[in-house]
Motif scaffolding. Structure first.
Motif, PDB file in Angstrom:
ATOM      1  N   GLY A   1      36.060  41.185  35.855  1.00 50.59           N
ATOM      2  CA  GLY A   1      35.619  42.165  34.882  1.00 50.59           C
ATOM      3  C   GLY A   1      36.804  42.861  34.238  1.00 50.59           C
ATOM      4  O   GLY A   1      37.977  42.533  34.480  1.00 50.59           O
ATOM      5  N   ARG A   2      36.486  43.842  33.413  1.00 50.66           N
ATOM      6  CA  ARG A   2      37.532  44.572  32.691  1.00 50.66           C
ATOM      7  C   ARG A   2      37.549  46.057  33.019  1.00 50.66           C
ATOM      8  O   ARG A   2      38.498  46.746  32.697  1.00 50.66           O
ATOM      9  CB  ARG A   2      37.348  44.369  31.190  1.00 50.66           C
TER      10      ARG A   2
ATOM     11  N   ARG B   1      35.098  53.909  38.996  1.00 50.16           N
ATOM     12  CA  ARG B   1      35.036  52.615  39.673  1.00 50.16           C
ATOM     13  C   ARG B   1      36.289  51.788  39.397  1.00 50.16           C
ATOM     14  O   ARG B   1      36.811  51.096  40.284  1.00 50.16           O
ATOM     15  CB  ARG B   1      33.785  51.863  39.219  1.00 50.16           C
ATOM     16  N   LEU B   2      36.786  51.851  38.165  1.00 52.46           N
ATOM     17  CA  LEU B   2      38.000  51.111  37.815  1.00 52.46           C
ATOM     18  C   LEU B   2      39.182  51.565  38.663  1.00 52.46           C
ATOM     19  O   LEU B   2      39.918  50.734  39.215  1.00 52.46           O
ATOM     20  CB  LEU B   2      38.315  51.300  36.334  1.00 52.46           C
TER      21      LEU B   2
ATOM     22  N   LEU C   1      41.269  49.250  41.317  1.00 50.83           N
ATOM     23  CA  LEU C   1      42.706  49.008  41.193  1.00 50.83           C
ATOM     24  C   LEU C   1      43.450  49.473  42.444  1.00 50.83           C
ATOM     25  O   LEU C   1      44.417  48.845  42.878  1.00 50.83           O
ATOM     26  CB  LEU C   1      43.254  49.725  39.958  1.00 50.83           C
ATOM     27  N   SER C   2      42.989  50.566  43.032  1.00 50.88           N
ATOM     28  CA  SER C   2      43.581  51.023  44.284  1.00 50.88           C
ATOM     29  C   SER C   2      43.337  50.012  45.396  1.00 50.88           C
ATOM     30  O   SER C   2      44.225  49.743  46.221  1.00 50.88           O
ATOM     31  CB  SER C   2      43.015  52.393  44.662  1.00 50.88           C
ATOM     32  N   GLU C   3      42.128  49.431  45.427  1.00 48.66           N
ATOM     33  CA  GLU C   3      41.826  48.408  46.433  1.00 48.66           C
ATOM     34  C   GLU C   3      42.707  47.179  46.257  1.00 48.66           C
ATOM     35  O   GLU C   3      43.257  46.646  47.224  1.00 48.66           O
ATOM     36  CB  GLU C   3      40.352  48.021  46.338  1.00 48.66           C
TER      37      GLU C   3
ATOM     38  N   VAL D   1      40.948  36.439  46.860  1.00 47.25           N
ATOM     39  CA  VAL D   1      40.315  37.714  47.198  1.00 47.25           C
ATOM     40  C   VAL D   1      39.892  38.344  45.879  1.00 47.25           C
ATOM     41  O   VAL D   1      40.731  38.642  45.028  1.00 47.25           O
ATOM     42  CB  VAL D   1      41.264  38.640  47.970  1.00 47.25           C
ATOM     43  N   ARG D   2      38.617  38.534  45.686  1.00 48.65           N
ATOM     44  CA  ARG D   2      38.083  39.024  44.430  1.00 48.65           C
ATOM     45  C   ARG D   2      37.800  40.517  44.513  1.00 48.65           C
ATOM     46  O   ARG D   2      37.233  41.006  45.494  1.00 48.65           O
ATOM     47  CB  ARG D   2      36.810  38.256  44.047  1.00 48.65           C
ATOM     48  N   VAL D   3      38.217  41.223  43.469  1.00 53.27           N
ATOM     49  CA  VAL D   3      38.005  42.670  43.388  1.00 53.27           C
ATOM     50  C   VAL D   3      37.220  42.943  42.113  1.00 53.27           C
ATOM     51  O   VAL D   3      37.675  42.603  41.010  1.00 53.27           O
ATOM     52  CB  VAL D   3      39.347  43.426  43.373  1.00 53.27           C
ATOM     53  N   GLU D   4      36.067  43.572  42.248  1.00 52.27           N
ATOM     54  CA  GLU D   4      35.192  43.859  41.108  1.00 52.27           C
ATOM     55  C   GLU D   4      35.650  45.161  40.429  1.00 52.27           C
ATOM     56  O   GLU D   4      35.688  46.228  41.049  1.00 52.27           O
ATOM     57  CB  GLU D   4      33.736  44.013  41.572  1.00 52.27           C
ATOM     58  N   LEU D   5      35.979  45.041  39.132  1.00 49.47           N
ATOM     59  CA  LEU D   5      36.386  46.227  38.357  1.00 49.47           C
ATOM     60  C   LEU D   5      35.185  46.965  37.785  1.00 49.47           C
ATOM     61  O   LEU D   5      35.265  48.166  37.508  1.00 49.47           O
ATOM     62  CB  LEU D   5      37.328  45.829  37.228  1.00 49.47           C
ATOM     63  N   ASP D   6      34.092  46.268  37.545  1.00 47.74           N
ATOM     64  CA  ASP D   6      32.893  46.881  36.963  1.00 47.74           C
ATOM     65  C   ASP D   6      31.828  47.131  38.038  1.00 47.74           C
ATOM     66  O   ASP D   6      31.714  46.363  38.969  1.00 47.74           O
ATOM     67  CB  ASP D   6      32.312  45.989  35.869  1.00 47.74           C
TER      68      ASP D   6
END
Length: 337
Positions: A249-250, A257-258, A262-264, A332-337
């Motif tokens: 996501g963007r 949440r963004l 980003l911290s994660e 490792v996937r991190v969801e931005l949205d």
């Protein structure tokens, strides 16, 4: 010749401003001066002269205290959002004979109270290290408010201040949070494997001749007895499985949440890099190729710190592993949205 000589009168090295007591002193001088002129009383003239002399002496002594002081800042290499960062400055008195008295380092702050570090005296030719902590609330490119040297010496009538220093731009990394033991075991422990290079692992890499400074516990006594020369063991380094951190996501919908995502991502990349893993970062509009070590962690943290969802390329596709010529990586996937 300095091309900015004409600008110096408008940007003096130091400024001076009366304090509350200084304003009272000036009002008293003006009042007594008017009274002395109207009455012709010699005692009033004497009092005015004494007060004016006090003001002149105050200016001379405060200038002597500030002259010859040099301030050199020491910036931390890494600054994380919401985390205290240790800043420092070396204050040096370059005068040969005279001591500087009652000097204050003002820690300016935007939207907050000014803090002070007071130095009662600094002898000629001496230096003093001053340190303080500062918390920057957001990631990205931030501008520090700066610091300045001031003094009210000797009578507290005037505040003499130098130019603002250390008001420079810095890059603030996203906050790096501790990772739970379960997550850390999943990221690091399960993928631990040896690589063919020297390090601090448990498997034998090579035997070589003992050199001064080697750990005696690494001496291989059986092989040393055979060749009649001391041999030491070189161990194989251990690393974790190479990992690709994918930002999905963007992050345009929810700013909170963004920042959390980003911290994660920053926490995962930092912990993997410290464990010796190869880390790659990819997402919309950004890509950091695979690398290892603290330098790689800093490159990833910089990209995350400067990430702007509005500037991220819409639908930017990440290059495939075959196009890069690299083997497939664990994702490792991190969801931005």
């Amino acid at each position: 010749m300095d091309s900015e000589w004409w600008w110096r009168p408008f940007r003096p090295r130091r400024t001076i401003w009366p304090t509350r007591d200084g304003w009272w002193c000036l009002f008293v001088v003006i009042g007594l001066g008017v009274a002395a002129i109207n009455t012709g009383n010699n005692l009033l003239y004497l009092l005015v002269s004494l007060l004016l002399s006090l003001i002149v002496v105050s200016g001379v002594l405060s200038e002597q205290s500030m002259r010859g002081l040099r301030l050199e800042g020491d910036m931390p290499e890494e600054i994380f959002a919401h985390t205290p960062a240790l800043f420092g400055a070396v204050l040096a008195n370059r005068k040969r004979w005279l001591t500087s008295y009652s000097v204050t380092l003002e820690l300016l702050a935007r939207g907050g109270p000014t803090r002070f570090i007071y130095l009662p005296r600094l002898e000629a030719g001496r230096e003093r290290l001053l340190t303080w902590e500062e918390i920057l609330p957001a990631r990205g490119r931030q501008r520090l408010a700066g610091v300045r040297l001031t003094t009210r010496f000797p009578f507290g009538l005037f505040l003499k201040a130098g130019r603002v220093m250390l008001d420079r731009d810095v890059i603030v990394f996203p906050a790096v949070q501790p990772i739970s033991s379960e997550s850390l075991h999943r990221l690091v422990g399960a993928g631990t494997s040896a690589v063919r290079r020297r390090g601090r692992g448990h498997d034998l890499y090579n035997l070589r001749t003992y050199r001064a400074g080697d750990d005696p516990r690494l001496i291989h006594w059986r092989s040393s007895a055979k060749v009649e020369s001391l041999l030491v063991r070189e161990m194989e380094a251990e690393t974790t499985e190479d990992t690709r951190v994918v930002l999905v996501g963007r992050g345009e919908r929810d700013a909170v949440r963004l920042e959390a995502a980003l911290s994660e991502a920053a926490s995962i990349a930092a912990h993997l890099a410290r464990a010796g893993a190869g880390v790659e970062l990819t997402g919309a509009g950004l890509f950091v190729p695979l690398g290892r070590g603290l330098g790689q962690a800093r490159r990833i943290l910089t990209e995350l710190a400067l990430y702007d969802p509005r500037a991220a390329g819409a639908g930017a596709a990440e290059p495939g592993p075959d196009a890069r010529g690299w083997r497939s990586l664990r994702e490792v996937r991190v969801e931005l949205d």
